[in-house]
Design a protein around this motif. Structure first.
Motif, PDB file in Angstrom:
ATOM      1  N   PHE A 152       0.832  -1.202   0.000  1.00  0.00           N
ATOM      2  CA  PHE A 152       0.000   0.000   0.000  1.00  0.00           C
ATOM      3  C   PHE A 152       0.871   1.258   0.000  1.00  0.00           C
ATOM      4  N   ASN A 153       0.570   2.141  -0.954  1.00  0.00           N
ATOM      5  CA  ASN A 153       1.259   3.426  -1.094  1.00  0.00           C
ATOM      6  C   ASN A 153       0.286   4.570  -0.811  1.00  0.00           C
ATOM      7  N   ASP A 154       0.849   5.692  -0.434  1.00  0.00           N
ATOM      8  CA  ASP A 154       0.095   6.949  -0.433  1.00  0.00           C
ATOM      9  C   ASP A 154       1.054   8.041  -0.891  1.00  0.00           C
ATOM     10  N   HIS A 155       1.034   8.292  -2.190  1.00  0.00           N
ATOM     11  CA  HIS A 155       1.941   9.277  -2.774  1.00  0.00           C
ATOM     12  C   HIS A 155       1.269  10.625  -3.020  1.00  0.00           C
ATOM     13  N   ILE A 156       0.077  10.803  -2.506  1.00  0.00           N
ATOM     14  CA  ILE A 156      -0.612  12.081  -2.697  1.00  0.00           C
ATOM     15  C   ILE A 156       0.121  13.188  -1.931  1.00  0.00           C
ATOM     16  N   PRO A 157       0.384  14.326  -2.554  1.00  0.00           N
ATOM     17  CA  PRO A 157       1.080  15.438  -1.889  1.00  0.00           C
ATOM     18  C   PRO A 157       0.161  16.182  -0.929  1.00  0.00           C
ATOM     19  N   HIS A 158      -0.146  15.538   0.186  1.00  0.00           N
ATOM     20  CA  HIS A 158      -1.145  16.072   1.110  1.00  0.00           C
ATOM     21  C   HIS A 158      -0.779  17.456   1.656  1.00  0.00           C
ATOM     22  N   ASP A 159       0.493  17.661   1.978  1.00  0.00           N
ATOM     23  CA  ASP A 159       0.886  18.931   2.592  1.00  0.00           C
ATOM     24  C   ASP A 159       0.550  20.109   1.691  1.00  0.00           C
ATOM     25  N   ALA A 160       0.922  20.006   0.423  1.00  0.00           N
ATOM     26  CA  ALA A 160       0.652  21.103  -0.509  1.00  0.00           C
ATOM     27  C   ALA A 160      -0.847  21.290  -0.714  1.00  0.00           C
ATOM     28  N   ALA A 162      -3.288  20.514   1.306  1.00  0.00           N
ATOM     29  CA  ALA A 162      -3.923  21.055   2.520  1.00  0.00           C
ATOM     30  C   ALA A 162      -3.739  22.565   2.621  1.00  0.00           C
ATOM     31  N   LYS A 163      -2.661  23.072   2.014  1.00  0.00           N
ATOM     32  CA  LYS A 163      -2.403  24.507   2.031  1.00  0.00           C
ATOM     33  C   LYS A 163      -3.010  25.222   0.821  1.00  0.00           C
ATOM     34  N   GLY A 164      -3.708  24.460  -0.019  1.00  0.00           N
ATOM     35  CA  GLY A 164      -4.325  25.046  -1.194  1.00  0.00           C
ATOM     36  C   GLY A 164      -3.334  25.366  -2.298  1.00  0.00           C
ATOM     37  N   LYS A 165      -2.177  24.715  -2.276  1.00  0.00           N
ATOM     38  CA  LYS A 165      -1.128  24.992  -3.265  1.00  0.00           C
ATOM     39  C   LYS A 165      -1.068  23.899  -4.320  1.00  0.00           C
ATOM     40  N   ARG A 166      -0.476  24.252  -5.450  1.00  0.00           N
ATOM     41  CA  ARG A 166      -0.167  23.238  -6.454  1.00  0.00           C
ATOM     42  C   ARG A 166       1.037  22.445  -5.974  1.00  0.00           C
ATOM     43  N   PRO A 167       0.995  21.118  -6.080  1.00  0.00           N
ATOM     44  CA  PRO A 167       2.141  20.310  -5.648  1.00  0.00           C
ATOM     45  C   PRO A 167       3.365  20.570  -6.526  1.00  0.00           C
ATOM     46  N   PRO A 168       4.551  20.301  -6.011  1.00  0.00           N
ATOM     47  CA  PRO A 168       5.759  20.428  -6.822  1.00  0.00           C
ATOM     48  C   PRO A 168       5.705  19.512  -8.042  1.00  0.00           C
ATOM     49  N   ARG A 169       6.280  19.953  -9.144  1.00  0.00           N
ATOM     50  CA  ARG A 169       6.372  19.182 -10.386  1.00  0.00           C
ATOM     51  C   ARG A 169       4.999  18.761 -10.907  1.00  0.00           C
ATOM     52  N   SER A 177       0.467  11.570 -16.822  1.00  0.00           N
ATOM     53  CA  SER A 177      -0.781  10.854 -16.553  1.00  0.00           C
ATOM     54  C   SER A 177      -1.749  10.916 -17.724  1.00  0.00           C
ATOM     55  N   GLY A 178      -1.484  11.812 -18.682  1.00  0.00           N
ATOM     56  CA  GLY A 178      -2.400  11.999 -19.808  1.00  0.00           C
ATOM     57  C   GLY A 178      -3.522  12.966 -19.509  1.00  0.00           C
ATOM     58  N   ARG A 179      -3.404  13.722 -18.403  1.00  0.00           N
ATOM     59  CA  ARG A 179      -4.429  14.694 -18.027  1.00  0.00           C
ATOM     60  C   ARG A 179      -3.880  16.117 -18.182  1.00  0.00           C
ATOM     61  N   SER A 180      -4.791  17.054 -18.270  1.00  0.00           N
ATOM     62  CA  SER A 180      -4.372  18.450 -18.220  1.00  0.00           C
ATOM     63  C   SER A 180      -3.969  18.771 -16.784  1.00  0.00           C
ATOM     64  N   PRO A 181      -3.137  19.785 -16.569  1.00  0.00           N
ATOM     65  CA  PRO A 181      -2.777  20.161 -15.192  1.00  0.00           C
ATOM     66  C   PRO A 181      -3.994  20.463 -14.335  1.00  0.00           C
ATOM     67  N   GLU A 182      -5.013  21.074 -14.925  1.00  0.00           N
ATOM     68  CA  GLU A 182      -6.202  21.427 -14.156  1.00  0.00           C
ATOM     69  C   GLU A 182      -6.967  20.168 -13.735  1.00  0.00           C
ATOM     70  N   ALA A 183      -7.132  19.228 -14.673  1.00  0.00           N
ATOM     71  CA  ALA A 183      -7.861  17.994 -14.357  1.00  0.00           C
ATOM     72  C   ALA A 183      -7.092  17.156 -13.340  1.00  0.00           C
ATOM     73  N   HIS A 184      -5.789  17.150 -13.468  1.00  0.00           N
ATOM     74  CA  HIS A 184      -4.964  16.373 -12.537  1.00  0.00           C
ATOM     75  C   HIS A 184      -5.055  16.959 -11.128  1.00  0.00           C
ATOM     76  N   LEU A 185      -5.033  18.280 -11.033  1.00  0.00           N
ATOM     77  CA  LEU A 185      -5.147  18.934  -9.722  1.00  0.00           C
ATOM     78  C   LEU A 185      -6.515  18.644  -9.098  1.00  0.00           C
TER      79      LEU A 185
END
Length: 375
Positions: A152-160, A162-169, A177-185
């Motif tokens: 089991f993994n959890d690679h979600i950038p929770h810290d960013a 939770a602060k309402g920020k875009r994650p790094p990279r 992933s084949g998604r737009s940045p907006e859809a991925h966010l």
């Protein structure tokens, strides 16, 4: 075959002895052709409990390779050249998409099922815990392909998030992933928002998989409390704990700890986490994994020996008998009579593996050993 005049690695170290192989099994003696291996070492075959180095064989360029079977055969050759006789291919089932997405996981399992490989090749599925809508589909996939091992993994950038920020990279990951940045966010925000539902759902999933006989592990445990939570669910393997305290807590609670061989070779984590050698020296490691680089298994053994952290036999056990026990494989990991003839023949001067045998059959043969066998 009978191998004569080599030094053979056992629990007490290297010793001069002959080693016979009959019908894929190590035996006391046999009436067969003998080969002079003076100057060489014979070691148990390496058992890799977690490796994703195969990914570069399946997709040397994004989307360029369609025949996964040929890619797996190429990975098989690399495994053999590095002395790996039992490999665990760690395939993602993740929101990250692309080669790590659910669709590719199925393609990978289908290709592996029919691949003609020399290495004893097994699979580990790495499941992202926040994919709550995928729990049923994931269970069905595990059952369909009889997957023996889930982490089991959890690679979600929770810290960013939770602060309402875009994650790094973020943009690069979105494109992969084949998604737009907006859809991925948006997807990440939705998954992050379900965090409170995950523990109970994961506990139930773990219980169902355990009932099927699936071996369970957790990945990148960052604190003793996180590890204790997984332990309470019956998840008794801790892959790559991120601190000495977490590894110590895992070991104290009966979990088996896996560390990355590249961490040992580099002399520390590439991401600023705990030094694997430090954890090993403290006695909290049961197995080393190739992680992202297959040559690292052998390299890590000799780094530990050269640095005086462990003796050769203790260091080699982290890539042989230790992983065998962790995976429940009682027929390999040592060179004792009656065990599978999974072994490597190593040139101690160059430290190059010149031959690899899997179940008594050569998967790799080169250099001076090849000359002796073919002469």
């Amino acid at each position: 075959m009978i191998f004569e005049n080599a030094l053979v690695l056992g629990p007490e170290g290297l010793s001069a002895q002959s080693l016979a192989v009959l019908d894929g099994v190590i035996c006391d003696e046999t009436d067969a052709r003998s080969f002079d291996l003076s100057g060489y070492w014979i070691m148990p075959g390496l058992i890799d409990v977690h490796g994703d180095g195969f990914e570069r064989h399946l997709a040397p360029r994004r989307g360029a390779l369609r025949d996964l079977g040929q890619g797996l055969m190429s990975a098989d050759a690399e495994l053999a050249a590095n002395g790996i006789t039992t490999a665990t291919l760690a395939q993602f089932y993740s929101w990250e998409g692309g080669m790590r997405g659910p669709e590719f996981a199925r393609r990978f399992l289908e290709a592996l099922k029919t691949a003609d490989l020399l290495t004893d090749t097994r699979v580990q599925l790495r499941f992202e815990t926040h994919l709550l809508a995928d729990y049923s589909a994931f269970e069905e996939l595990v059952a369909e392909f009889d997957v023996p091992y889930v982490v089991f993994n959890d690679h979600i950038p929770h810290d960013a998030l939770a602060k309402g920020k875009r994650p790094p990279r973020h943009t690069g990951q979105a494109l992969k992933s084949g998604r737009s940045p907006e859809a991925h966010l948006t997807l990440l925000q939705e998954l992050h928002g379900r965090s409170e539902q995950v523990p109970e759902a994961l506990k139930a999933l773990a219980a169902r998989l355990t009932a099927r006989g699936v071996r369970l592990g957790s990945h990148d445990d960052d604190t003793p409390d996180v590890r204790a939570g997984f332990q309470a669910m019956g998840i008794a393997i801790s892959e790559f704990p991120e601190s000495l305290e977490t590894a110590e807590a895992a070991n104290a609670n009966g979990a088996e700890v896996i560390l990355g061989a590249p961490n040992v070779v580099r002399g520390g984590s590439h991401s600023g986490k705990v030094s694997a050698a430090e954890v090993i020296a403290a006695g909290h490691c049961h197995a080393l994994a190739s992680d992202y680089h297959y040559p690292a298994l052998k390299q890590a053994v000799f780094r530990l020996v050269d640095d005086g952290v462990l003796t050769l036999e203790k260091a080699w056990s982290l890539v042989s008998s230790g992983p065998a026990k962790l995976l429940g494989l009682t027929d390999r990991g040592t060179l004792e009579e009656g065990q599978r003839a999974d072994l490597v023949i190593l040139n101690p001067e160059t430290r190059r593996i010149e031959a690899t045998l899997v179940n008594g059959q050569f998967s790799h043969l080169t250099g001076g050993v090849a000359a002796r066998f073919l002469g």
